[in-house]
Each structure stands twice: as C-alpha cells, then as structure tokens.
Design a protein around this motif. Sequence first.
Motif, PDB file in Angstrom:
ATOM      1  N   ILE A  13      18.238   3.741   3.250  1.00 23.67           N
ATOM      2  CA  ILE A  13      16.825   3.545   2.906  1.00 23.67           C
ATOM      3  C   ILE A  13      16.531   2.056   2.725  1.00 23.67           C
ATOM      4  O   ILE A  13      15.532   1.529   3.237  1.00 23.67           O
ATOM      5  N   SER A  35      11.192   6.444   4.961  1.00 19.86           N
ATOM      6  CA  SER A  35      11.921   7.714   5.000  1.00 19.86           C
ATOM      7  C   SER A  35      12.239   8.111   6.438  1.00 19.86           C
ATOM      8  O   SER A  35      13.370   8.520   6.756  1.00 19.86           O
ATOM      9  N   ALA A  38      14.903   5.828   7.930  1.00 19.38           N
ATOM     10  CA  ALA A  38      16.228   6.034   7.345  1.00 19.38           C
ATOM     11  C   ALA A  38      16.788   7.416   7.636  1.00 19.38           C
ATOM     12  O   ALA A  38      17.952   7.694   7.338  1.00 19.38           O
ATOM     13  N   LEU A  45      13.887   9.634  -1.111  1.00 15.81           N
ATOM     14  CA  LEU A  45      13.519   8.259  -1.477  1.00 15.81           C
ATOM     15  C   LEU A  45      13.026   8.209  -2.917  1.00 15.81           C
ATOM     16  O   LEU A  45      13.435   7.332  -3.686  1.00 15.81           O
TER      17      LEU A  45
END
Length: 230
Positions: A13, A35, A38, A45
């Motif tokens: 993240i 989000s 990642a 998150l």
Amino acid sequence: MVESDDGSPRARIIDAALELLARDGQDAVSTRAVSAAAGVQPPTLYRFFGDKDGLLDAVAAKGFSDYLATKTASPHSDDPVRDLRAGWDVHVEFGLANPALFLLMYGRPRTGAASPAGAEAFRVLAGHIERIAEAGRLRVAEGLAASLVHASGSGVTLSLIATPEDERDPALSVAAREAVIAAISTDPPAGREPGPVSAAAALRTSLPRIDALTTGENALMAEWLDRITR
C-alpha cells in the motif's frame, strides 16, 4: 524512492501510494486509487492506516526514512561546517528530485508532534550543529541554530519547487546556505582561542557529560551558558 521488500499488504500500500504520489501528485493519492494499485480492498487500507491522513503520514514517514538513508550515507569529514553545507545540498537535491513527496513531508499542515522519522531527520541535523558547537565555532544556541537551518533549508527547497524548472536560480540555495552558516558559525580558530559565545556554546554541548558538578550546579551552569549564547 526505495521500494519495500517485505511484500506485506501494508508495504504494498505504501509503495503504491508513493508511486501515485511521484507520478500524479498528492491529489492522486486517494484511498480507492491506492487500494486498486496495491491489489487490496479499501477495508484493508483502513485497517492499517485508519483514513487517508493516516496513509499520508505513513507515506511521509517512508519518505523521511529514504531521505535519512541518503543523509547518513557519507561519513563525517574533519570540518563540521563543511558537513553542514553538504547536508544542506543533499536536502535541496532530495526535494527537487522528489517534489511531490517533499511537499507532503514539509508543505502539508500537520498538528501535534512530528512523525518519529521526522524527529529522527531533525536529530541528524542537530548532530551536525552539535559537532560545530564542540569545535568552538557556533555563534548561537544549538536549538536556535538547528531550527534556523531546518526552516531556511526547507523554505528554499519549497520555493525552488514552486518555480518552473527553467526559471530556477541555483544561486538562491547557495546564497541562503552561506547566509545561514555565517549567522550561526564562525571561521576556524586558526591558532587563537574562540570567542566567548563560541566557547560557551562548546561548553554547553559538553555539559551533560561533565560529572564534577552537582545537579543544582549543573542546572545553574546551563542557565548561565544559555544566557551567553542567546
């Protein structure tokens, strides 16, 4: 920036946020975009960072950590003022190479205490100032010197970032750096004793390591020396 290598969701993240920040600026660092980049769901998150401000704090902390890696890579020379000059130049170069991250680190309003990594960055600067004091070359109190260098160096960098690249004057940083150094330090003694303010600053730096005084005497001596260096 240095990419995290542990492969954890939290690290992914932060790395994704750093990449979005560098490419598109702070406005691009939304929880939804990070989000997706990642490969995690937004609740993941939020679980790690609480909200967007928590994420930005973590990204800034990673930026400080990478910055510290560049600042501590070079060993000290025998001239603490020369080392301070080099540290100033590294600070400015880092900001110009990573403008969005630098703006997040130094231009974003933040209430409360600095992040641990930010406090460590200031500690590194304070170490440079302490070495100048120990050499008998500091004109002012250590805290004032460190704060002046920190504010001036960051302000110059933010000003250069705000200026179009083809209009930046590299002499600005040099002139500001030398003005600050002249304000806080003296030339090498060159065989003569340092002046009273420099001598007081050097003794004030060493005072915590002096065990010949009682606690009360130590506090009184510190008060006198602080008064001299103001």
